[in-house]
Design an enzyme around this catalytic site. Structure first.
Site, PDB file in Angstrom:
ATOM      1  N   GLU A  62      -7.018  -4.863  -1.615  1.00 25.43           N
ATOM      2  CA  GLU A  62      -6.175  -4.874  -2.816  1.00 25.43           C
ATOM      3  C   GLU A  62      -6.809  -5.680  -3.942  1.00 25.43           C
ATOM      4  O   GLU A  62      -6.740  -5.296  -5.103  1.00 25.43           O
ATOM      5  CB  GLU A  62      -4.783  -5.422  -2.487  1.00 25.43           C
ATOM      6  CG  GLU A  62      -3.888  -4.448  -1.745  1.00 25.43           C
ATOM      7  CD  GLU A  62      -4.252  -4.288  -0.277  1.00 25.43           C
ATOM      8  OE1 GLU A  62      -5.011  -5.131   0.246  1.00 25.43           O
ATOM      9  OE2 GLU A  62      -3.789  -3.328   0.357  1.00 25.43           O
TER      10      GLU A  62
ATOM     11  N   HIS B 126       7.472  -3.491   4.356  1.00 21.05           N
ATOM     12  CA  HIS B 126       7.536  -2.178   3.713  1.00 21.05           C
ATOM     13  C   HIS B 126       8.839  -2.063   2.933  1.00 21.05           C
ATOM     14  O   HIS B 126       9.401  -0.989   2.798  1.00 21.05           O
ATOM     15  CB  HIS B 126       7.426  -1.057   4.748  1.00 21.05           C
ATOM     16  CG  HIS B 126       6.127  -1.050   5.490  1.00 21.05           C
ATOM     17  ND1 HIS B 126       5.922  -1.772   6.629  1.00 21.05           N
ATOM     18  CD2 HIS B 126       4.950  -0.434   5.226  1.00 21.05           C
ATOM     19  CE1 HIS B 126       4.682  -1.591   7.068  1.00 21.05           C
ATOM     20  NE2 HIS B 126       4.062  -0.783   6.219  1.00 21.05           N
TER      21      HIS B 126
END
Lengths: 450, 402
Positions: B133, B204
């Site tokens: 990321e 999530h």
């Protein structure tokens, strides 16, 4: 409806029918069939297609690989020792020499100025002038540069003036950074060098992205000259995750970027033995699938030649990254906030300063060629010193940027919130004028009016 | 992290095809967190009737924020991921400098948002990156600094933290530190799915918007519907400021409406009054707006009051004036969001309301917050954590009865 995974794996057609949007993915996988051929000597695992089988259980030990050699074009005595290498013209050599001399003299003056409290902070680049000036001399002006902070030589070589340096250092109204950044955080759009930021290594993946942009722009418009990105960082910064991210993405996306690591032995007080255990930074390059070289950073010709070749390599085919590890020694303290004799012996530093130094090495070369001598040296030193002190005095007297600069450029346009806060500050200064000295700022408090 | 992500994405893909395949009897998948069938307030949102979505072409084209050409055009039924796909496709078609990248975007993305784009616009412009990321955002910043419109995808907002340094110290400050040189990374847009999805648990389900609202220099946007997603995403890509674009993943397939087919933008940092009212202002954004809408319907009927509903759309820099003028009218306000209550968007809205002299004097009740509890999102307890209709309803009741 949810078939067990094994069944899906056995019968991918069934999966495809049910998930039609997965089709391109599956086609792609099947087309690149990596199935094992009977009796093959090589492994065809998708993760390492060229690996051969072995029946000998043996770990690869770093010590079984020789350390990557350090390329030298010129001996410490100033003699060219690579017979295949021809140095650039004397004119360029003299210019590079003067640029190295300039930043080293500026370093001494500014270090002392900080000690006298005339500026808040400074970082010298003593011992690394060769890496910076040498590599910058091999770049084209269109090439985009990202720096860490110890690269004044790159700025000087590309045309940054003493006025530019001093305006930034004193954060006056002529500072291109509008007085927002700490000293030595230089930047110049005209010279294609991005503004330096303090967080270490963040510029490395940015360099990969910028290189990808240059590659894409040339793909869509072949009239743009081929350009690369050069990215500088120290061996300490290479321990950051961003270094890993950058080299990996640059390799997988074939970015025309040259990573230039200044390995000067120390990250503040941390010696390289506590920074890594591998063969320096260079040995990591090949692990990422990147062409790599280690050079003697005190040999300006070696740095220049390696950078020149790296630039050519980076532009080859669809573009590719290259890693240069330039070995040197940080002669100076880390910064003005550091006393390096707290963690290393003064004699070690003195030894490096005397024994091997990029400036004296090129000076020996120039003297042997008969284009430099003691007299010229004294003249140049005096002249440069005078120029720096003149720029210093002017920059120090200059007004500071308008206070309004503090609120500008957060976004493209000032938000209502920021406008309200600017007015708020103006009101406070109006009510408590004795608490704030606004006289040294261009326009005083009036710049805060809407 | 990588392993967990992939397992989850497979679940999402299969779970979301349920409707298409229509074999519910064999389904062994059971939502972990649901409300009982006897519930009066906590009834699952019926996205086919909610007033927050444009169910007909006419209602979609009535939007006065659209320019005339788009309003005279056609619409197409799209869900949220399709409208994002449409926006990305339009952006790629309109401007050669737009590039799209992230983990697994080339085959269409684990949520199908980039489906067909690599095929149509080439693997140089739509491509996979290594799984990193900080690399993705750093790469995007560099590309944007050299004039590209870089649209980066972080696979889940929960995984944006490795890129936090690049976003906070680099993207947000790039224009500021470059000063007179004027270079910036306004071309950068970072998309990320966010919010609860029923079984996303700790990694999530997150909505880290308030972490970014503490960072001057970034624009933080969260759409509530396909029409908004398309218009706001095209605005974010066109914007000369770096944008964080958070997509409520629970709406990817659930929210379906008629979306104008033309290219259009919706204004950033501008709230939208979804429903006018006189007794209470509810401020929200993203997925909880549907919860608010359901609670408002019940509360207005039960309590005989009229409630104004405001969608912030951009949570930072946010449209303070819209909220303040509404509260000056209604005298009561509550803020609803999915992410944690502590130092959330609600705190900023509430503080701004009481800080404004004129609005403070008009307040007839304390400003209330309905938000996720200050805990992590536990798998089995999601329905007790995310604000539901009952909690919003209850707070409405207590606010107007104060």
């Amino acid at each position: 409806m949810r078939a067990p995974l094994q069944r899906l794996a056995r019968n991918p057609h069934h999966l495809r029918a049910r998930y039609p949007f997965l089709r391109p993915l599956f086609l792609q996988r099947w087309n690149s069939s990596l199935s094992q051929k009977p009796g093959a000597a090589g492994v065809r695992f998708p993760g390492a297609v060229d690996s051969k089988f072995t029946s000998a259980l043996q770990f690869e030990h770093p010590s079984t690989y020789p350390a990557i050699p350090t390329y030298r074009a010129m001996s410490p005595e100033g003699d060219i020792i690579d017979p295949s290498f021809t140095p650039a013209s004397d004119e360029l050599a003299l210019r590079m020499y003067e640029n190295m001399l300039s930043v080293s003299i500026m370093d001494v003056i500014m270090f002392d100025a900080q000690r006298q409290g005339r500026l808040s902070f400074y970082m010298t680049g003593q011992g690394e002038e060769g890496t910076c000036v040498g590599s910058a001399s091999a770049l084209e002006m269109e090439d985009v540069v990202f720096c860490q902070y110890r690269e004044a030589g790159v700025f000087k070589q590309r045309g940054y003036t003493f006025d530019d340096f001093m305006s930034q250092l004193f954060a006056n109204k002529r500072d291109h950074g509008k007085g927002r950044n700490m000293p030595v955080h230089y930047g110049s759009k005209a010279l294609n060098i991005h503004t330096i930021s303090s967080p270490l290594a963040t510029q490395i993946p940015q360099a990969s992205g910028a290189a990808y942009a240059l590659k894409m722009q040339r793909l869509t418009n072949p009239n743009i000259p081929p350009r690369i990105v050069a990215c500088y960082f120290g061996e300490g910064a290479a321990s950051e995750g961003d270094f890993h991210a950058a080299l990996n993405i640059a390799a997988t996306r074939s970015c025309p970027v040259v990573f230039i690591c200044r390995n000067n032995g120390y990250a503040i007080s941390t010696p390289t033995l506590e920074q890594y255990r591998g063969d320096g930074i260079a040995s990591r390059g090949t692990g990422y699938g990147i062409d790599t070289i280690r050079v003697d950073g005190n040999d300006i010709w070696a740095v220049r030649e390696a950078t020149k070749r790296a630039r050519e390599l980076a532009l080859k085919d669809a573009g590719r990254p290259v890693l240069i590890e330039a070995m040197s020694y940080r002669i100076s303290h880390h910064s003005t906030s550091d006393d390096s004799f707290a963690y290393r012996a003064r004699v070690e530093v003195e030894d490096w300063k005397r024994r091997d130094n990029p400036i004296t090495r090129l000076r020996k070369y120039l003297e042997k060629k008969g284009v430099w001598d003691e007299e010229k040296e004294n003249e140049a030193r005096g002249r440069i010193r005078k120029e720096i002190l003149k720029a210093f005095a002017q920059a120090e007297q200059e007004k500071k940027p308008p206070i309004r600069s503090m609120f500008e450029d957060v976004y493209e346009e000032m938000t209502p919130e920021t406008r309200a806060q600017m007015k708020n500050l103006k009101d406070v200064i109006d009510r408590y004028p004795e608490e704030y000295d606004v006289s040294e700022f261009e326009g005083g408090k009036d710049s805060l009016s809407q | 992290m990588g392993i967990a992500r992939r397992i989850f994405s497979r679940t999402v893909v299969s779970a979301t095809t349920r409707k298409v395949v229509q074999v519910p009897k064999q389904s062994r998948q059971r939502p972990y967190s649901t409300h009982p069938p006897t519930a009066r307030l906590n009834i699952p949102t019926d996205f086919s009737t909610t007033p927050l979505l444009a169910h007909s072409s006419q209602s979609a084209l009535q939007n006065i924020e659209l320019d005339a050409e788009v309003r005279n055009g056609t619409t197409k039924r799209m869900n949220l991921f399709q409208s994002i796909n449409d926006a990305l496709s339009l952006a790629l078609a309109a401007d050669e400098s737009v590039i799209l990248f992230g983990e697994d975007v080339a085959f269409g993305g684990v949520f199908r948002c980039s489906m067909g784009l690599a095929e149509n616009y080439g693997s140089e412009r739509v491509f996979n990156t290594p799984l990193s990321e900080q690399g993705i955002v750093g790469f995007g910043i560099g590309a944007a600094a050299e004039g590209m419109k870089a649209v980066a995808e972080i696979q889940f907002a929960d995984y944006v933290y490795p890129a936090f340094d690049q976003l906070v110290n680099e993207a947000a400050k790039f224009r500021y530190r470059d000063g007179k040189e004027g270079r910036h990374v306004g071309g950068l847009t970072v998309r990320m799915p966010c919010g609860g999805v029923g079984h996303g648990a700790l990694y999530h389900s997150q909505s880290p918007e308030s972490l970014f609202s503490h960072v001057p220099g970034l624009r933080v946007i969260m759409p509530r519907s396909p029409i908004q997603a398309k218009g706001l995403l095209l605005s974010a890509i066109a914007s000369n400021d770096p944008c964080i674009f958070m997509e409520p993943k629970a709406l990817y397939r659930a929210a379906v409406e008629q979306v104008p087919t033309g290219s259009y933008t919706l204004p950033l940092s501008k709230a939208e009054v979804l429903k006018e009212g006189t007794d209470l202002t509810i401020v929200s954004y993203g997925h909880p707006l549907y919860t608010c809408s359901a609670a408002i319907e019940k509360a207005e009927k039960d309590l005989g009051i009229s409630i104004e509903l405001i969608d912030l759309r951009t949570v930072y820099p946010w449209d303070k004036e819209c909220v303040l003028s509404s509260v000056r009218k209604t005298g009561r306000c509550m803020v609803v969001h999915e992410s944690m209550i502590n130092a959330g968007i609600g705190a900023e809205v509430a503080a701004s309301i009481q800080e404004d002299k004129d609005t403070f004097l008009r307040l007839e009740a304390p400003v209330m917050r309905v938000a996720g509890w200050s805990v992590h999102m536990a798998l089995m307890f999601e329905r007790f954590n995310i604000p539901d209709v009952a909690r919003v309803y209850d707070t409405i009741k207590r606010t107007v009865e104060y």
